[in-house]
Write an enzyme that holds these catalytic residues in place. Sequence first.
Site, PDB file in Angstrom:
ATOM      1  CB  SER A   1       9.475   6.161  -2.732  1.00  0.00           C
ATOM      2  OG  SER A   1      10.513   7.086  -2.981  1.00  0.00           O
TER       3      SER A   1
ATOM      4  CE  LYS B   1      12.464   1.597  -2.141  1.00  0.00           C
ATOM      5  NZ  LYS B   1      11.694   2.851  -1.872  1.00  0.00           N
TER       6      LYS B   1
ATOM      7  CB  SER C   1      13.081   4.965  -4.665  1.00  0.00           C
ATOM      8  OG  SER C   1      12.525   4.894  -3.356  1.00  0.00           O
TER       9      SER C   1
END
Length: 399
Positions: free
Chosen positions: A138, A37, A114
Site C-alpha cells: 500500500s 493516512k 491504499s
Amino acid sequence: MTTSETSTEKTVWRERGAPLLAPSDSGPLSGLRLAVKDVYAIAGHRVGAGNPDWLAEAELESTHAWAVGALLDAGAEITGIAQTDELTYSLDGVNAHYGTPPNPQAPGHIPGGSSSGPASAVALHETDAGLGTDTAGSIRVPASYCGLYGMRPTHGAVPVTGMLPLAPDFDTVAWLARDAATLARVGDVLLPPADRTREDHGPFRTALVAPDLLAPAVPQVREAFETAAAGLASRLGLRREVRELGGDPAERAESFSVAQAAQVRECDGAWVAAHPGALGAETRRRFVWAEDVGAERVARARESVSATARALRHLLTPGTVLLLPATPGPAPSREAGAEERSAVRRAALQLTCLASGAGLPCLVLPRMTAGGLPVGLCLIAAPGSDHALLNLGVADSRR
C-alpha cells in the site's frame, strides 16, 4: 475554489488545515509538511478508514498514534488527514464513497492504494511527505504509480500503536516523499537507531536480480528494469549477480492473499457483517471472498508464505540487495473496469507479497518509465537493513 477543485480536494483530503496540527516541538523535521493516512489516531480527531459509516461511528481520539507523535515531536506539521481506500483493503486508490485522487505524474490514471491520499498529496506538492501503511504493497504501489520514493520498513521496526490494523502479521507503518533525502529524514525519526559502524563500511556489495521474479511484469517494464538495475549497480559500484527464487509467482500471491484474508476477517469481519451495504461493491466482494476462506486452506497458505520467507531470506545474504519492479506495469487508466484492475492487482501481489510475507524492508525508487508513465524500482534487503536502504537511495539520487 471551483466545483472541480472542491471535488478533487475531497478525493485527496478528508480533513485539512493550515496546518491541521502544529508540531509539538522543533527538531530535525521542522518545516516538513505531512499528510497522514486516515487510519492513524490523531488526538482530537476521528479515524475514518475511508468509509463514511466507520467515520460516523468513530470517537474522537485522545492520544496520537506512536508514529504521529514521533513525527510531531521531531518538528513536522500535519497538513491534513488524507484519504485511503476502504478499510485499506485495496491496492488501487479508488474509493466508492470519496472518489479517486489525482495522479499528476500520470494524468488520467489511478494513483494506487491504499495510501492513495498521502501519495496524491505528495505528488501534488501539497505536502512534503506522506505517512501511510503497507500490508500488501500500500506504499509501494502508489509510490510506483506516482513516481515517488517509498519505504516499507522491517516488520515490527516501527511501532504500529494507534494505527488501524488490517492484517497484523503483515501491517507496517510506511511513508513516501518526492526525494530520497526527505524519505531518509523521516526514517531517521521513525526507525530504531542504526548500527552506524556497520553502515560506514558499506553494507551493500551485491545487486541481486532474479529473472523468475519478473514473470508478472509487462514487456516494457522488463526492458526498463534491465536498464535500471544495471544503472543502479554501476552508479553505486555493486556487483550484479543473477539467482532464482524458484516456485510459482501466482501460487505465492494466492497463498499470501489467503493468509492475509484470514486476518482481515478477524480484524474487520464483525464490523462488515454488522453494516450491510456500507462498503463499495469492489471492497464488499473482497470481504465476501475472505469470509469464504476455510481453516484448512488458511493453514496451507500460512505454511507456503513461511516457506517463501525462508527461501527469500536465504537469498538475501549480508551485503545483498534484491532488485525487482515495484509493480508489473504503470498505473491503470481511471476508466479501467473492476475486472481489469483486479487482474492488475493480482499481478502486483506477485511482486509485493515477497517482502510482505517475509517481513523485509524495501525501498521504491522512481527510476523507471513504461509508455511514458512512472514505474518504481524496488530494493529488498535483509531484516534490519532499513537505514542502509534509505542511505542507498540518497547516494543513488546524488549520482
